[in-house]
Structure formats: C-alpha cells, structure tokens
Design a protein around this motif. Structure first.
Motif, PDB file in Angstrom:
ATOM      1  N   LEU A 182       0.834  -1.210   0.000  1.00  0.00           N
ATOM      2  CA  LEU A 182       0.000   0.000   0.000  1.00  0.00           C
ATOM      3  C   LEU A 182       0.867   1.258   0.000  1.00  0.00           C
ATOM      4  CD1 LEU A 182      -2.746  -1.377   2.379  1.00  0.00           C
ATOM      5  CD2 LEU A 182      -3.121  -0.571   0.030  1.00  0.00           C
ATOM      6  N   ARG A 183       2.026   1.196   0.669  1.00  0.00           N
ATOM      7  CA  ARG A 183       2.963   2.331   0.624  1.00  0.00           C
ATOM      8  C   ARG A 183       3.401   2.592  -0.820  1.00  0.00           C
ATOM      9  NH1 ARG A 183       5.317   0.518   5.373  1.00  0.00           N
ATOM     10  NH2 ARG A 183       4.899   1.931   7.082  1.00  0.00           N
ATOM     11  N   ALA A 184       3.653   1.509  -1.536  1.00  0.00           N
ATOM     12  CA  ALA A 184       4.099   1.658  -2.935  1.00  0.00           C
ATOM     13  C   ALA A 184       3.017   2.312  -3.797  1.00  0.00           C
ATOM     14  CB  ALA A 184       4.480   0.292  -3.501  1.00  0.00           C
ATOM     15  N   LEU A 185       1.776   2.215  -3.353  1.00  0.00           N
ATOM     16  CA  LEU A 185       0.666   2.819  -4.112  1.00  0.00           C
ATOM     17  C   LEU A 185       0.344   4.231  -3.630  1.00  0.00           C
ATOM     18  CD1 LEU A 185      -1.557  -0.392  -4.162  1.00  0.00           C
ATOM     19  CD2 LEU A 185      -0.555   0.688  -6.182  1.00  0.00           C
ATOM     20  N   GLY A 186       0.998   4.691  -2.552  1.00  0.00           N
ATOM     21  CA  GLY A 186       0.786   6.077  -2.119  1.00  0.00           C
ATOM     22  C   GLY A 186       0.450   6.276  -0.657  1.00  0.00           C
ATOM     23  N   ALA A 187       0.238   5.194   0.097  1.00  0.00           N
ATOM     24  CA  ALA A 187      -0.058   5.369   1.528  1.00  0.00           C
ATOM     25  C   ALA A 187       1.189   5.873   2.253  1.00  0.00           C
ATOM     26  CB  ALA A 187      -0.505   4.038   2.133  1.00  0.00           C
ATOM     27  N   THR A 188       1.000   6.750   3.225  1.00  0.00           N
ATOM     28  CA  THR A 188       2.154   7.263   3.970  1.00  0.00           C
ATOM     29  C   THR A 188       2.174   6.785   5.421  1.00  0.00           C
ATOM     30  OG1 THR A 188       0.968   9.288   4.531  1.00  0.00           O
ATOM     31  CG2 THR A 188       2.313   9.339   2.531  1.00  0.00           C
ATOM     32  N   ARG A 189       1.074   6.235   5.923  1.00  0.00           N
ATOM     33  CA  ARG A 189       1.035   5.667   7.279  1.00  0.00           C
ATOM     34  C   ARG A 189       0.312   4.330   7.190  1.00  0.00           C
ATOM     35  NH1 ARG A 189       3.035  10.060   7.663  1.00  0.00           N
ATOM     36  NH2 ARG A 189       2.763  11.675   9.239  1.00  0.00           N
ATOM     37  N   VAL A 190       0.948   3.297   7.723  1.00  0.00           N
ATOM     38  CA  VAL A 190       0.324   1.974   7.695  1.00  0.00           C
ATOM     39  C   VAL A 190      -0.071   1.601   9.121  1.00  0.00           C
ATOM     40  CG1 VAL A 190       0.683  -0.468   7.200  1.00  0.00           C
ATOM     41  CG2 VAL A 190       1.567   1.266   5.625  1.00  0.00           C
ATOM     42  N   LEU A 191      -1.360   1.359   9.318  1.00  0.00           N
ATOM     43  CA  LEU A 191      -1.897   1.069  10.652  1.00  0.00           C
ATOM     44  C   LEU A 191      -2.471  -0.345  10.671  1.00  0.00           C
ATOM     45  CD1 LEU A 191      -3.869   4.421  11.106  1.00  0.00           C
ATOM     46  CD2 LEU A 191      -1.422   3.985  11.455  1.00  0.00           C
ATOM     47  N   ASP A 192      -2.615  -0.896  11.868  1.00  0.00           N
ATOM     48  CA  ASP A 192      -3.240  -2.217  11.946  1.00  0.00           C
ATOM     49  C   ASP A 192      -4.770  -2.054  11.850  1.00  0.00           C
ATOM     50  OD1 ASP A 192      -4.141  -1.368  14.446  1.00  0.00           O
ATOM     51  OD2 ASP A 192      -2.661  -2.529  15.571  1.00  0.00           O
ATOM     52  N   ARG A 193      -5.461  -3.173  11.925  1.00  0.00           N
ATOM     53  CA  ARG A 193      -6.917  -3.104  11.716  1.00  0.00           C
ATOM     54  C   ARG A 193      -7.611  -2.242  12.767  1.00  0.00           C
ATOM     55  NH1 ARG A 193      -9.414  -8.896   9.787  1.00  0.00           N
ATOM     56  NH2 ARG A 193      -8.612  -8.860   7.642  1.00  0.00           N
ATOM     57  N   ALA A 194      -6.962  -2.091  13.953  1.00  0.00           N
ATOM     58  CA  ALA A 194      -7.555  -1.248  15.008  1.00  0.00           C
ATOM     59  C   ALA A 194      -7.235   0.226  14.796  1.00  0.00           C
ATOM     60  CB  ALA A 194      -7.052  -1.708  16.372  1.00  0.00           C
ATOM     61  N   GLY A 195      -6.427   0.509  13.775  1.00  0.00           N
ATOM     62  CA  GLY A 195      -6.094   1.920  13.497  1.00  0.00           C
ATOM     63  C   GLY A 195      -4.887   2.406  14.278  1.00  0.00           C
ATOM     64  N   GLU A 196      -4.069   1.473  14.782  1.00  0.00           N
ATOM     65  CA  GLU A 196      -2.872   1.845  15.540  1.00  0.00           C
ATOM     66  C   GLU A 196      -1.621   1.527  14.729  1.00  0.00           C
ATOM     67  OE1 GLU A 196      -3.367   3.484  18.183  1.00  0.00           O
ATOM     68  OE2 GLU A 196      -5.487   2.981  18.416  1.00  0.00           O
ATOM     69  N   GLY A 197      -0.572   2.324  14.956  1.00  0.00           N
ATOM     70  CA  GLY A 197       0.688   2.073  14.266  1.00  0.00           C
ATOM     71  C   GLY A 197       1.591   3.275  14.369  1.00  0.00           C
ATOM     72  N   PRO A 198       2.864   3.118  13.974  1.00  0.00           N
ATOM     73  CA  PRO A 198       3.828   4.213  14.096  1.00  0.00           C
ATOM     74  C   PRO A 198       3.378   5.437  13.304  1.00  0.00           C
ATOM     75  CG  PRO A 198       4.875   2.181  13.287  1.00  0.00           C
ATOM     76  CD  PRO A 198       3.423   1.907  13.376  1.00  0.00           C
ATOM     77  N   GLY A 199       3.465   6.610  13.954  1.00  0.00           N
ATOM     78  CA  GLY A 199       3.138   7.860  13.258  1.00  0.00           C
ATOM     79  C   GLY A 199       1.665   8.034  12.975  1.00  0.00           C
ATOM     80  N   SER A 200       0.827   7.217  13.638  1.00  0.00           N
ATOM     81  CA  SER A 200      -0.611   7.320  13.358  1.00  0.00           C
ATOM     82  C   SER A 200      -1.165   8.657  13.840  1.00  0.00           C
ATOM     83  CB  SER A 200      -1.352   6.195  14.065  1.00  0.00           C
ATOM     84  OG  SER A 200      -2.740   6.409  13.952  1.00  0.00           O
TER      85      SER A 200
END
Ligand SMILES: NC(=O)c1ccc[n+]([C@@H]2O[C@H](COP(=O)([O-])OP(=O)(O)OC[C@H]3O[C@@H](n4cnc5c(N)ncnc54)[C@H](OP(=O)(O)O)[C@@H]3O)[C@@H](O)[C@H]2O)c1
Length: 319
Positions: A182-200
C-alpha cells in the motif's frame, strides 16, 4: 453456457458449476461474451447470506462486472455495439458466466491497451473510490484514513488521494507485507486493523470505511473537528445499532457520518469517470492490482481465498 450459481448461502462450497441457457438481451440490453469476471467483496457478502433486504434466492448467478466483447444487442440498442470490447455492470448478479447481459447505459467501451482483466479490476472500484472521496468532500491537504485499504476499492482510493496530497494518507491493513504494497501505491502511514501504528495521526479529516462491523464506532471517535466518515462497504458486517450515539455525544466536534453508494450517481457521470480512469490506467497513471486469475469453474476457490483473507486487490475469473 457454463455459469456459477449459489446453490446454498453460507460457505464457498455452496457455489456450484451449472449449465444454463444463455441469456437473451432484453430491449435496451447487450449480450457480452465474457473474457474476464471481477470477484468483488460484495459477491462474498451476498454468498454468505448476510446482506439483508435484497431478497436473494438460492440458484442466483453471482457477480456484477464483466469485460469481453458484445455478441448481440436487444431492441433499441445501436447495432454498432456488436463486436466491440466492453466493460459491463450486470446488476447485482449474472456475471459469473460465459455470457452476461447488461443495460447499454451500464457499458463502457474498453480503450486500446486495456486488458479485460484490468478493466474488471478498475471498472467498478475506481468510480466507487472517486465518488466516495467526493461525497466526503475530501480535498488536497486533508488527512485521510482508508479503512480496509487492501481491497480493490481501497487500493483505488489510496491512489486517487495520493495524487497531489500533502497530508498523511493512512491505511488499515492486517500485515506489514500488505502495508508495504500500500505504501508503494501512495499510503504514507500503515496502521493495523484497530487503526494503531507508528506515526498514526490521532484524528483524521476524512475516513473512507470499507469495513463497517463492530469496530466502526471507534473510528467515528478518530474524526477531527468537522471530520467526515463515509461508509462504503460492510466487509465485516453491519455496525452496532447505537452508532449514532457517538456522533450525538460529540456534537461539539461537528462530525459527520454518511453512507455512499455508486447507485446514486447518474450513469453518464459514472461512465465518464470510468473512461477517464481506464485512460489513466493505459497511461500507467493508475495501477490495477490483480491478485490472481482463476478459471471460472474455480469460483468457489476464489471465494475461499477471499474468506481466508488471502486476497490483495482483486481475483479475476476467466471462462
Ligand atoms: N458503495 C458502493 O457503491 C459499493 C460498490 C461496490 C461494492 N461495495 C462494497 O464494498 C465492499 C467490498 O470492497 P472491496 O472489494 O474493496 O473489499 P474487500 O477486498 O472485500 O475487503 C477489503 C479489505 O478489508 C479488510 N478486512 C476484511 N475483513 C475485515 C475485518 N473483519 N476487519 C477489518 N478489516 C477487514 C481486508 O484487508 P486486511 O486483511 O489487509 O485488513 C480486505 O482486503 C463490500 O462491502 C461491498 O458491498 C460498495
């Protein structure tokens, strides 16, 4: 002709290969010899029998989008369509077959250079993503969360939003590998299904929600002041009945919840966006993500993979 029918709602084994008479185009319809059939998340929702209100009965042919060439036209349709390569929306059902009918207003000609497989990956999901972002009044510079981004609608939404966006484009997904894609397609923050993750980001201006289900209210809590959550799909089922309470109790934040369906967009408007997206795909400005191509007779295996969460993008069936 050969087709797939839902003999029993529930698990994928309820899908069976059947021989049925070829459909005949009614007035205003075209007959398409299918070369690619899109397997959408909605097909799985219908097969599970969890989409209430539509009155589906056992024996229906699932699927809603095909690409191929026109072999016959009904009364009132310009015979010049015959032989043309097209993408077609067949309505809710009728696509998992060697031949399918569609209303002429639900057909878009394929440009040179776009394969039927790419067409059924982009043809429905691209306009859904485009008009859902518009429905949310998403503008460049706003932060966005695409919840359930690893499906074909989410993948299109990420690409459309990323073109020119300055603010974070976050996605929820279930694995780091999917996150990288998804980052390769343009996402800049990757979160888990609960919406948590680095830089969220703590909050988002816009949330495009393809998932629904019991966790949806927790994402309403993640809307910024004047934030808008647009519900586009329910791959995890319907949200709890008291969803509205979240909005009312936080009324000082001026948050909004809306649903969006492509059914409410007039066909000519949908078709012109689809044509523009097909052209963008031919230029390489939009990427179609095909998870796998399987023979039509393996539709049950395609659904098993969807239910197992193995699919990134779209499975395409070929007759
Ligand atoms: N609004 C419209 O006009 C319109 C038109 C067509 C279809 N739809 C709707 O759109 C939905 C299908 O879209 P799609 O084909 O893009 O989706 P999809 O591929 O079925 O699912 C998208 C992603 O959601 C995640 N997911 C699945 N189950 C989940 C769960 N229980 N909790 C959290 N995340 C989960 C999965 O990614 P991860 O494993 O990476 O988390 C999956 O790849 C259907 O509900 C359909 O009815 C709407």
């Amino acid at each position: 002709m050969r087709a797939i029918s839902i003999q029993r709602f529930g698990d994928p084994r309820g899908l069976a290969v059947v021989d049925v008479p070829s459909p005949v185009p009614a007035p205003g319809q075209l007959l398409v010899a299918t070369e690619a059939i899109g397997v959408g998340g909605v097909d799985a929702v219908i097969r599970r029998g969890t989409l209430g209100g539509y009155g589906f009965r056992a024996g229906i042919i699932p699927g809603s989008e095909v690409a191929g060439h026109v072999t016959a036209v009904g009364d009132g349709v310009d015979p010049a369509w015959t032989g043309r390569r097209v993408w077609a929306f067949t309505g809710v059902g009728g696509a998992y077959a060697e031949q399918a009918v569609a209303r002429v207003e639900d057909v878009t000609a394929l440009p040179e250079g776009l394969s039927p497989t790419d067409a059924v990956t982009l043809g429905s999901s691209g306009p859904v993503a485009h008009f859902a972002l518009a429905h949310a009044h998403f503008t460049e510079g706003e932060s966005l969360l695409v919840r359930g981004a690893a499906g074909s609608i989410g993948i299109m939404a990420v690409q459309l939003a990323a073109a020119g966006a300055a603010a974070p484009i976050a996605v929820t997904t279930s694995s780091p590998v999917r996150g990288d894609r998804l980052r390769a397609l343009g996402a800049t923050r990757v979160l888990d299904r609960a919406g948590e993750g680095p830089g969220s980001p703590a909050e988002f201006d816009v949330i495009l929600d393809i998932v629904g289900g019991p966790d949806l209210p927790s994402f309403v809590d993640r809307l910024a002041d004047n934030g808008r959550l647009v519900s586009v799909g329910v791959v995890a089922g319907f949200p709890p009945d008291d969803l509205g309470a979240k909005l009312i109790t936080s009324f000082r934040r001026s948050r909004s919840f809306a649903t969006f369906s492509l059914d409410t967009v007039p066909e000519p408007t949908r078709n012109s966006v689809r044509e523009a997206q097909f052209a963008a795909a031919v230029r390489g400005d939009l990427v179609s993500v095909v998870h796998e191509t399987l023979p039509l007779v393996e539709a049950a295996e395609a659904h098993r993979k969807m239910d197992a969460g193995e699919v990134f993008g779209r499975i395409v069936l070929t007759p």
